[in-house]
Design a protein around this motif. Structure first.
Motif, short mmCIF file in Angstrom:
data_model
loop_
_atom_site.label_atom_id
_atom_site.label_comp_id
_atom_site.label_asym_id
_atom_site.label_seq_id
_atom_site.Cartn_x
_atom_site.Cartn_y
_atom_site.Cartn_z
N GLU A 1 2.96 7.82 9.60
CA GLU A 1 1.66 7.69 8.93
C GLU A 1 1.57 6.35 8.18
O GLU A 1 0.55 5.67 8.25
CB GLU A 1 1.50 8.85 7.94
CG GLU A 1 0.11 9.29 7.64
CD GLU A 1 -0.82 9.48 8.85
OE1 GLU A 1 -1.94 8.95 8.78
OE2 GLU A 1 -0.43 10.12 9.83
N GLN A 2 2.62 5.97 7.50
CA GLN A 2 2.61 4.74 6.70
C GLN A 2 2.58 3.53 7.61
O GLN A 2 1.94 2.54 7.36
CB GLN A 2 3.83 4.71 5.80
CG GLN A 2 3.80 3.67 4.72
CD GLN A 2 2.69 3.86 3.69
OE1 GLN A 2 2.02 4.87 3.64
NE2 GLN A 2 2.49 2.87 2.86
N ILE B 1 0.87 -1.18 0.00
CA ILE B 1 0.00 0.00 0.00
C ILE B 1 0.90 1.22 0.00
O ILE B 1 1.64 1.46 0.96
CB ILE B 1 -0.92 0.02 1.23
CG1 ILE B 1 -1.79 -1.24 1.24
CG2 ILE B 1 -1.78 1.29 1.25
CD1 ILE B 1 -2.59 -1.42 2.52
N GLY B 2 0.86 1.98 -1.07
CA GLY B 2 1.72 3.16 -1.20
C GLY B 2 1.28 4.29 -0.29
O GLY B 2 0.13 4.37 0.13
N ALA B 3 2.21 5.16 0.01
CA ALA B 3 1.92 6.33 0.83
C ALA B 3 1.04 7.31 0.04
O ALA B 3 1.23 7.48 -1.16
CB ALA B 3 3.21 7.01 1.25
N GLU B 4 0.10 7.94 0.73
CA GLU B 4 -0.73 8.96 0.09
C GLU B 4 0.13 10.11 -0.40
O GLU B 4 -0.09 10.63 -1.48
CB GLU B 4 -1.77 9.50 1.07
CG GLU B 4 -3.04 8.71 1.10
CD GLU B 4 -4.10 9.38 1.97
OE1 GLU B 4 -4.27 10.60 1.88
OE2 GLU B 4 -4.74 8.64 2.73
N THR B 5 1.09 10.51 0.41
CA THR B 5 1.99 11.60 0.04
C THR B 5 3.42 11.14 0.23
O THR B 5 3.82 10.79 1.35
CB THR B 5 1.73 12.83 0.96
OG1 THR B 5 0.36 13.14 0.93
CG2 THR B 5 2.53 14.02 0.50
N ASN C 1 8.45 6.83 9.01
CA ASN C 1 7.23 7.26 8.35
C ASN C 1 6.06 6.83 9.23
O ASN C 1 5.49 5.75 9.03
CB ASN C 1 7.13 6.68 6.96
CG ASN C 1 5.99 7.24 6.15
OD1 ASN C 1 5.01 7.75 6.70
ND2 ASN C 1 6.09 7.14 4.84
N TYR D 1 7.58 13.16 4.91
CA TYR D 1 7.12 12.09 5.79
C TYR D 1 8.12 11.72 6.88
O TYR D 1 7.73 11.17 7.90
CB TYR D 1 6.81 10.82 4.97
CG TYR D 1 8.02 10.19 4.33
CD1 TYR D 1 8.78 9.26 5.03
CD2 TYR D 1 8.42 10.53 3.04
CE1 TYR D 1 9.90 8.68 4.46
CE2 TYR D 1 9.53 9.96 2.47
CZ TYR D 1 10.27 9.04 3.18
OH TYR D 1 11.38 8.48 2.62
#
Length: 182
Positions: free
Chosen positions: A181-182, A13-17, A179, A21
């Protein structure tokens, strides 16, 4: 790699941004042509490329890097020369935690950082999210960034971050995913 068979591997699942980060930075400090440089090593060398805005760092880390460049000049902090093993300031490490809380770590080649109280005061004025200033001592002639001893110069010994319902207190030498968020 692990030699496992019949294991279901889900797609990544790729990072949104993919920008801003990194919650941790470790940048070498040096001099080039009479100027203070803080940034990344050029490919295949130990020449430091001066960086003012690293696109993958969170804003607090970039702010810290730029404030430290100014502090090095203002307070005359001798920068480390790797080939001669002379100077004081080797690296700047920054960590950004929950709600932007910022930790600054000066990695020095000597146990005493002259004018440390003035440097802390300067950074506190420049960086409103600063909650921790520490000095890590790395006296060995080595590429290892952090030494074994860390001294709290001001503020809290850790910053806090969360992943889901879990809360973590992160020190300069702690491992934590860069990261969040990730």
């Amino acid at each position: 790699i692990g030699g496992l068979r019949g294991v279901l591997v889900h797609p990544v699942i790729g990072a949104e941004t993919p920008w801003q980060y990194r919650n941790k930075m470790q940048f070498p400090v040096g001099s080039a042509k009479g100027n203070i440089v803080i940034g990344c090593y050029a490919k295949g060398s130990h020449d430091i490329i001066n960086t003012e805005d690293c696109f993958i760092q969170q804003a607090g880390n970039n702010d810290l890097m730029n404030a430290m460049r100014e502090a090095v000049k203002r307070f005359g902090i001798p920068v480390y020369h790797e080939d001669r093993h002379t100077g004081v300031l080797r690296h700047i490490m920054g960590r950004v935690g929950k709600n932007g809380a910022l930790m600054a770590v000066f990695v020095t080649a000597v146990p005493e950082l002259r004018r440390s109280k003035e440097i802390v005061h300067f950074l506190r004025e420049k960086l409103p999210h600063l909650v921790s200033v520490q000095q890590n001592i790395q006296t060995y002639r080595s590429n290892v960034i952090l030494g074994r001893e860390t001294k709290l110069l001001w503020g809290k010994p850790t910053i806090e971050d969360t992943i889901g319902r879990l809360s973590f207190h992160i020190s300069p030498r702690s491992f934590f995913q860069v990261n969040t968020e990730q």
